[in-house]
Design an enzyme around this catalytic site. Structure first.
Site, PDB file in Angstrom:
ATOM      1  CB  ALA A  85       4.153  -1.131  39.386  1.00  0.00           C
ATOM      2  N   GLY A 137       5.206   1.434  43.702  1.00  0.00           N
ATOM      3  CA  GLY A 137       6.468   1.569  42.981  1.00  0.00           C
ATOM      4  C   GLY A 137       6.983   3.005  42.965  1.00  0.00           C
ATOM      5  CD  GLU A 170       8.136  -0.950  45.759  1.00  0.00           C
ATOM      6  OE1 GLU A 170       7.485  -0.837  44.699  1.00  0.00           O
ATOM      7  OE2 GLU A 170       8.281  -2.039  46.339  1.00  0.00           O
ATOM      8  CD  GLU A 186       2.949  -1.799  46.704  1.00  0.00           C
ATOM      9  OE1 GLU A 186       2.651  -1.393  47.848  1.00  0.00           O
ATOM     10  OE2 GLU A 186       3.936  -1.381  46.076  1.00  0.00           O
TER      11      GLU A 186
END
Ligand code: CAA
Length: 257
Positions: A65, A108, A111, A131
């Site tokens: 992200a 992300g 993911e 993260e």
């Protein structure tokens, strides 16, 4: 829709989406997620498309992200804004989606790959959920899908330490279906999409739905759903053609009906 952060290409019956923010290693900001969702919806609605490949660059599938977009948010911004919720639309694509991962698939990015139905990776791929090093935790499935795929122990190690898996370990851990040489990655993913494209589209859809249920429910419920979908294939002309072709020792000619 004119896209600014992704590139689209159609190869035969396979749609190829390339994430295209090279300067940010394909960090996934709201615009990328919106454009990717729109592209997947468009492919879902296009009867000529049988499968979709999502890929990035040789260096990064996606490095997570977008940290710069998140950095200034407080709890209320994050929770009331619910900025990760739109990501879930990607996992709802109806056609088979193949992630072709080269380089970094972090946070992300990992993911996103796990939201796809099949992950192929290049020999330079690196998967991780770093993260924890940012003082946060995965928010788009990294604690849930990863644990279901690689098991609790390895998922815990990855999520609690941020350690990355190389391609060989990712394959050993069942995170990826196959490792291929970097130079063949997208071609192999497209070839895989074409193999799926030769099958009956409605039956492929049912098969995808059935496997996905395995990750979302109990064994008993999953077996019931599987049985209903199995019986549902008997309502298709393609199931009749498939079994007739077997008996007649010829290749089936599916009509997607
Ligand atoms: N968000 C925003 N920008 C990013 C980014 C990210 N996730 N990852 C890389 N970039 C940017 C860098 O800031 C840099 O930009 P500038 O040139 O403007 O400084 C550019 O991409 C190149 O990155 P590096 O210089 O860091 O490249 P490198 O080769 O030295 O390192 C890397 C590569 C190891 C992938 C490193 O970039 C990195 O650690 N990135 C962050 C990985 C990460 O922590 N991901 C998790 C994000 S949080 C998340 O994803 C939450 C969630 O679950 C939804």
């Amino acid at each position: 829709m004119a896209y600014e952060t992704i590139l689209l290409e159609t190869r035969g019956h396979v749609g190829v989406v390339q994430l295209n923010r090279p300067k940010a290693l394909n960090a996934l900001n709201a615009q990328v997620i919106a454009e990717l969702t729109e592209a997947l919806n468009t492919y879902d609605a296009n009867p000529q498309i049988a499968a979709v490949v999502i890929t990035g660059s040789d260096k990064a599938f996606a490095a997570g992200a977008d940290i710069k977009e998140m950095a200034e948010k407080d709890y209320i911004d994050a929770s009331v804004g619910n900025f990760i919720a739109p990501w879930q639309a990607i996992a709802r694509a109806r056609k088979p989606v193949i992630a072709a991962v080269a380089g970094y698939a972090l946070g992300g990015g990992c993911e996103l790959a796990m939201m796809c139905d099949i992950i192929l990776c290049a020999d330079n791929a690196k998967f991780g959920q770093p993260e924890i090093n940012l003082g946060t935790i995965p928010g788009a499935g990294g604690t849930q899908r990863l644990a279901r795929v690689v098991g609790k122990s390895k998922a815990m190690e990855m999520v609690l330490t941020g350690r990355m898996l190389d391609a060989a370990e990712a394959e050993r851990s069942n995170l990826v279906a196959r490792v291929v040489p970097l130079e063949n990655l997208v071609d192999e993913a497209v070839k895989l999409g074409q193999v799926i494209g030769d099958k009956s589209k409605p039956v492929v859809g049912m098969a995808k739905q059935a496997v996905n249920v395995a990750y979302e429910t109990t064994l008993e419920t999953g077996l019931q759903v599987e049985r209903q979908l199995f019986y549902a294939t008997f309502a298709t002309e393609d199931r009749r053609e498939g079994m007739a072709a077997f008996g007649e020792k010829r290749s089936p000619e599916f009509q997607d009906r």
